[in-house]
Design a protein around this motif. Structure first.
Motif, short mmCIF file in Angstrom:
data_model
loop_
_atom_site.label_atom_id
_atom_site.label_comp_id
_atom_site.label_asym_id
_atom_site.label_seq_id
_atom_site.Cartn_x
_atom_site.Cartn_y
_atom_site.Cartn_z
N GLU A 1 -6.78 10.95 85.56
CA GLU A 1 -7.24 10.19 84.39
C GLU A 1 -6.09 9.60 83.59
O GLU A 1 -6.16 8.45 83.13
CB GLU A 1 -8.09 11.08 83.48
CG GLU A 1 -8.63 10.33 82.28
CD GLU A 1 -9.36 11.24 81.30
OE1 GLU A 1 -10.57 11.39 81.45
OE2 GLU A 1 -8.69 11.79 80.40
N ALA A 2 -5.03 10.38 83.40
CA ALA A 2 -3.93 9.92 82.57
C ALA A 2 -3.30 8.65 83.16
O ALA A 2 -2.93 7.72 82.42
CB ALA A 2 -2.87 11.01 82.44
N ASP A 3 -3.18 8.59 84.46
CA ASP A 3 -2.60 7.41 85.11
C ASP A 3 -3.50 6.19 84.93
O ASP A 3 -3.03 5.09 84.65
CB ASP A 3 -2.38 7.67 86.61
CG ASP A 3 -1.47 8.86 86.86
OD1 ASP A 3 -0.36 8.88 86.30
OD2 ASP A 3 -1.87 9.77 87.61
N THR B 1 -5.64 -3.90 79.09
CA THR B 1 -6.31 -4.24 77.83
C THR B 1 -5.35 -4.97 76.88
O THR B 1 -5.71 -5.98 76.26
CB THR B 1 -6.83 -2.96 77.15
OG1 THR B 1 -7.72 -2.30 78.04
CG2 THR B 1 -7.57 -3.29 75.85
N ILE B 2 -4.16 -4.43 76.77
CA ILE B 2 -3.19 -5.02 75.84
C ILE B 2 -2.84 -6.45 76.24
O ILE B 2 -2.82 -7.37 75.41
CB ILE B 2 -1.93 -4.12 75.76
CG1 ILE B 2 -2.27 -2.83 75.00
CG2 ILE B 2 -0.77 -4.85 75.09
CD1 ILE B 2 -1.20 -1.75 75.09
N TYR C 1 5.58 -4.90 80.44
CA TYR C 1 5.11 -4.21 81.64
C TYR C 1 5.70 -4.80 82.93
O TYR C 1 5.48 -4.25 84.01
CB TYR C 1 3.58 -4.24 81.70
CG TYR C 1 2.95 -3.45 80.57
CD1 TYR C 1 2.88 -2.06 80.64
CD2 TYR C 1 2.48 -4.07 79.43
CE1 TYR C 1 2.35 -1.31 79.60
CE2 TYR C 1 1.94 -3.34 78.39
CZ TYR C 1 1.87 -1.97 78.48
OH TYR C 1 1.34 -1.23 77.45
N ARG D 1 -5.23 1.15 82.30
CA ARG D 1 -6.26 0.49 81.48
C ARG D 1 -5.65 -0.05 80.19
O ARG D 1 -5.95 -1.16 79.76
CB ARG D 1 -7.38 1.48 81.19
CG ARG D 1 -8.58 0.95 80.40
CD ARG D 1 -8.39 0.93 78.89
NE ARG D 1 -7.88 2.15 78.32
CZ ARG D 1 -8.63 3.14 77.81
NH1 ARG D 1 -9.93 3.04 77.85
NH2 ARG D 1 -8.03 4.20 77.26
N ASP D 2 -4.78 0.75 79.58
CA ASP D 2 -4.15 0.32 78.34
C ASP D 2 -3.35 -0.96 78.58
O ASP D 2 -3.41 -1.90 77.79
CB ASP D 2 -3.21 1.41 77.82
CG ASP D 2 -3.95 2.66 77.39
OD1 ASP D 2 -5.20 2.65 77.39
OD2 ASP D 2 -3.27 3.65 77.06
N ASN E 1 -12.59 1.22 82.71
CA ASN E 1 -13.20 2.10 81.69
C ASN E 1 -14.29 2.97 82.31
O ASN E 1 -14.50 4.10 81.86
CB ASN E 1 -13.74 1.26 80.53
CG ASN E 1 -12.62 0.81 79.60
OD1 ASN E 1 -11.83 1.63 79.12
ND2 ASN E 1 -12.53 -0.48 79.35
N ALA F 1 -5.64 5.77 82.58
CA ALA F 1 -5.63 5.41 81.16
C ALA F 1 -4.43 4.51 80.85
O ALA F 1 -4.55 3.51 80.12
CB ALA F 1 -5.61 6.66 80.29
N GLU F 2 -3.27 4.86 81.37
CA GLU F 2 -2.09 4.03 81.13
C GLU F 2 -2.30 2.62 81.69
O GLU F 2 -1.91 1.63 81.07
CB GLU F 2 -0.85 4.66 81.79
CG GLU F 2 -0.46 6.02 81.24
CD GLU F 2 0.31 5.95 79.93
OE1 GLU F 2 0.52 4.83 79.42
OE2 GLU F 2 0.68 7.02 79.42
N LEU G 1 -12.62 5.87 83.84
CA LEU G 1 -12.23 6.85 82.80
C LEU G 1 -13.44 7.65 82.31
O LEU G 1 -13.29 8.80 81.89
CB LEU G 1 -11.55 6.14 81.64
CG LEU G 1 -10.17 5.57 81.96
CD1 LEU G 1 -9.61 4.76 80.79
CD2 LEU G 1 -9.20 6.69 82.33
N ASP H 1 -5.80 -8.67 75.53
CA ASP H 1 -5.95 -8.95 74.10
C ASP H 1 -4.94 -10.00 73.62
O ASP H 1 -5.26 -10.86 72.80
CB ASP H 1 -5.78 -7.67 73.29
CG ASP H 1 -6.93 -6.69 73.48
OD1 ASP H 1 -7.91 -7.05 74.18
OD2 ASP H 1 -6.86 -5.56 72.95
#
Lengths: 357, 261
Positions: A290-292, A301-302, A329, A297-298, A262, A294-295, A265, A305
């Motif tokens: 950034e887009a890479d 995170t997922i 993934y 990080r998502d 994060n 972000a993917e 980002l 969680d």
């Protein structure tokens, strides 16, 4: 100065490389296409990696910044009138090849080596490359003297090595025997460290900020921000090949990795349509933006969680694995063995979250 | 070589697959897409609120999805010395996405180079058909309801001009998320009186107070409308969940099994 003078014997270098690999939770993941890496069988634990066929490839990034890809962590190179700055150094047996590529780009002395963390696939070449350089010290005299001596093929004066800079925890960990592996060789150790949240430098006309990312991949992670060039060299807190490798023996953590991602980002600014702009050199894998990140990080995170939810519901580790929290993934980041394996990642996240419960 | 001039402004014809292309697909409407279990799980975890994140707000469609949408301008870049076509440029109106199809046979970037939403494309004429191979794509989607297309996917497109009409066929190969190649065709009509408008986009905070690092997603088994689409249209749940078999005519009986209940 010939590189050979400072290069350890081939046999010793190979032995050090094995130690470096075994000692590092982050096993070398060559920067090859993701699927090739992921599906490649792990090298037998006792077999020395064969560096003979490794080629060092150079990718110009922006202005005076280059990315060097070989075996081990990606190298970032910044060159200019002040000299050469290197972020991470791969394995010792590759130093000659790395130096050959550096010299095609710049004949200036190597002044700084920055380490993003202490694993051997990022620090193995510290000693060789620092000896091929010279720091500016002693009233700005030692550097020029050293360079002159090297240019004449003479012995470099004591201290005529490039500065190796890292977070203090890197020095501490590299001096320790961890997991039965010996400490890192003395000449690979950082000779300048920092302990603050960040450290600033100005080199080759550029502001450079080193951010410490606490307890992420390890407890000594640094991300290096080249502010004018708008390039981040982030080490192993981000890679494009595998799930995050979290070195528990060196106090890494899933929350630290997420915080670091994060933070990256926050620092990245896309040029247009959420891509380009700030470029991110990962510890392993391909150049990103950034887009890479972000993917990635998502994804982290997922999965975090999901496992947190399962831990909250009292599931055992075996039950969590059976629930396949990474299923969506795995075709992209999963692997069956090694420190970056899917099972290992789940175990570490589970144990981290259970301990925090 | 039978080079056809594709230059001009092309208006997309939306009559084919209209519900998917304009209102957009329903949640968990995956039939016809050869997804594997991993991609199905990604779709079921996908919360549309992720589009509120600043990192997502201005993303364009990737080149393999963009054939479905938005008018486009095509123009050629000519090498001044050889007078040969060096590249073909395409500018989409929506999100102002631009891509170049290089026609000069240049070398592809290395595997470790940066990827982009439009990818790196090389084209060549195969008879009257422009065949385009694209690599270096960023991760994106095959359907706008969370079905993913990975960054190791490659695509092959065919641009086929018939007078003032053009058909673009896009074939996606994704070893990570598709069990078979996924094929879509889209039609365009030449419309040189049309202008391609600018399309500025500036990310903003859409949800005040959203926690830093928050990533919207649904937990496994907690999708709020998992079979809403299937039940509304009396389709079998198996059909809604997609997979290669759902793309073939013989699956129709199974797709409609719910009606017979």
């Amino acid at each position: 100065m010939s590189m050979n003078r400072n290069t350890v014997s081939k046999a010793k270098a190979a032995a050090l490389a094995v130690a470096a690999i075994l000692g590092a939770a982050s096993i070398a993941v060559a920067a090859q296409p993701a699927r090739q890496n992921r599906n490649a069988p792990a090298a037998p634990a006792q077999q020395a990696p064969n560096f003979d066929n490794v080629q060092i490839k150079v990718l110009p990034i922006r202005d005076n910044i280059y990315m060097l890809v070989g075996q081990g962590g990606n190298i970032t190179l910044q060159v200019g009138e002040d000299g050469v700055l290197i972020v991470d150094t791969q394995f010792a047996p590759l130093s000659d090849k790395i130096l050959t590529e550096i010299r095609k780009i710049s004949k200036a002395p190597i002044r700084f080596i920055l380490n993003t963390h202490g694993h051997g696939d990022h620090t193995g070449g510290n000693g060789n490359l620092s000896k091929a350089g010279a720091s500016v010290a002693g009233g700005n005299m030692l550097g020029p003297i050293a360079v002159a001596a090297q240019g004449q093929g003479g012995a470099a004066p004591a201290g005529a090595v490039a500065t190796i800079l890292a977070h203090e925890n890197v020095l501490t960990r590299m001096q320790q025997s961890i997991g039965g592996q010996p400490p890192s060789p003395d000449d690979t150790l950082p000779n300048v460290t920092y302990i603050s949240e960040f450290k600033d430098m100005f080199f080759n006309g550029e502001s450079i900020r080193l951010f410490h990312e606490p307890k992420a991949h390890t407890d000594g992670d640094t991300i290096v921000y080249f502010r004018r060039s708008d390039v981040l060299s982030v080490g192993d807190v981000y890679n494009t090949n595998n799930y995050p490798v979290i070195d528990k023996a060196r106090d890494g953590s899933i929350l630290g990795v997420l915080k670091a991602l994060n933070h990256i980002l926050e620092l990245t600014i896309p040029k247009d349509r959420q891509e380009g702009g700030t470029l991110v050199i990962p510890g392993h894998g391909r150049l990103s933006d950034e887009a890479d990140v972000a993917e990635y990080r998502d994804m982290v995170t997922i999965i975090h969680d999901r496992i947190k939810d399962m831990v909250g519901r009292g599931l055992t580790l075996e039950q969590v694995k059976a629930a396949k929290p990474t299923i969506d993934y795995d075709p992209r980041y999963g692997s069956g063995n090694g420190p970056g394996s899917t099972d290992r990642f789940i175990e570490i996240v589970y144990n981290d979250l259970k301990a925090a419960k | 070589m039978a080079e056809v001039d594709l230059s001009g402004v092309w208006n997309v014809r939306l009559h084919e697959d209209l519900p998917e292309r304009i209102p957009g697909p329903d949640m968990v409407e995956y039939h016809g897409v050869p997804v594997n279990d991993a991609n199905r799980a990604r779709g079921l975890a996908w919360d549309p609120s992720i589009l509120t994140l600043e990192e997502y707000q201005c993303r364009p469609h990737p080149s393999d999805y963009f054939t479905r949408f938005s008018p486009e301008r095509i123009w050629k870049e000519i090498d001044s010395e050889t007078q040969e076509t060096k590249g073909i440029h395409i500018r989409k109106e929506w999100q102002a996405a631009e891509r170049t199809i290089w026609m000069d046979g240049r070398e592809r970037p290395p595997a470790y180079a940066v990827h982009s939403f439009q990818g790196f494309s090389l084209g060549k004429w195969e008879g009257d058909v422009l065949a385009v191979e694209t690599t270096h794509l960023k991760q994106s989607y095959v359907r706008r309801n969370g079905l993913a297309r990975s960054d190791i996917a490659t695509t092959r497109e065919h641009y086929i001009r018939h007078g003032d009409y053009m058909t673009i066929v896009a074939v996606i190969h994704d070893p990570a998320y598709l069990t078979e190649s996924f094929i879509r065709s889209s039609d365009y009509a030449l419309d040189n009186k049309r202008n391609i408008a600018p399309y500025p986009c500036d990310p903003v905070v859409e949800i005040v107070g959203q926690a830093k690092g928050y990533v919207p997603h649904y937990m496994p088994g907690k999708h709020p409308s998992e079979f809403e689409y299937a039940d509304r249209y009396n389709l079998s749940h198996e059909a809604a969940l997609g997979g290669a078999q759902t793309a073939y005519p013989e699956f129709m009986e199974k797709a409609l099994a719910a009606k017979k209940r």
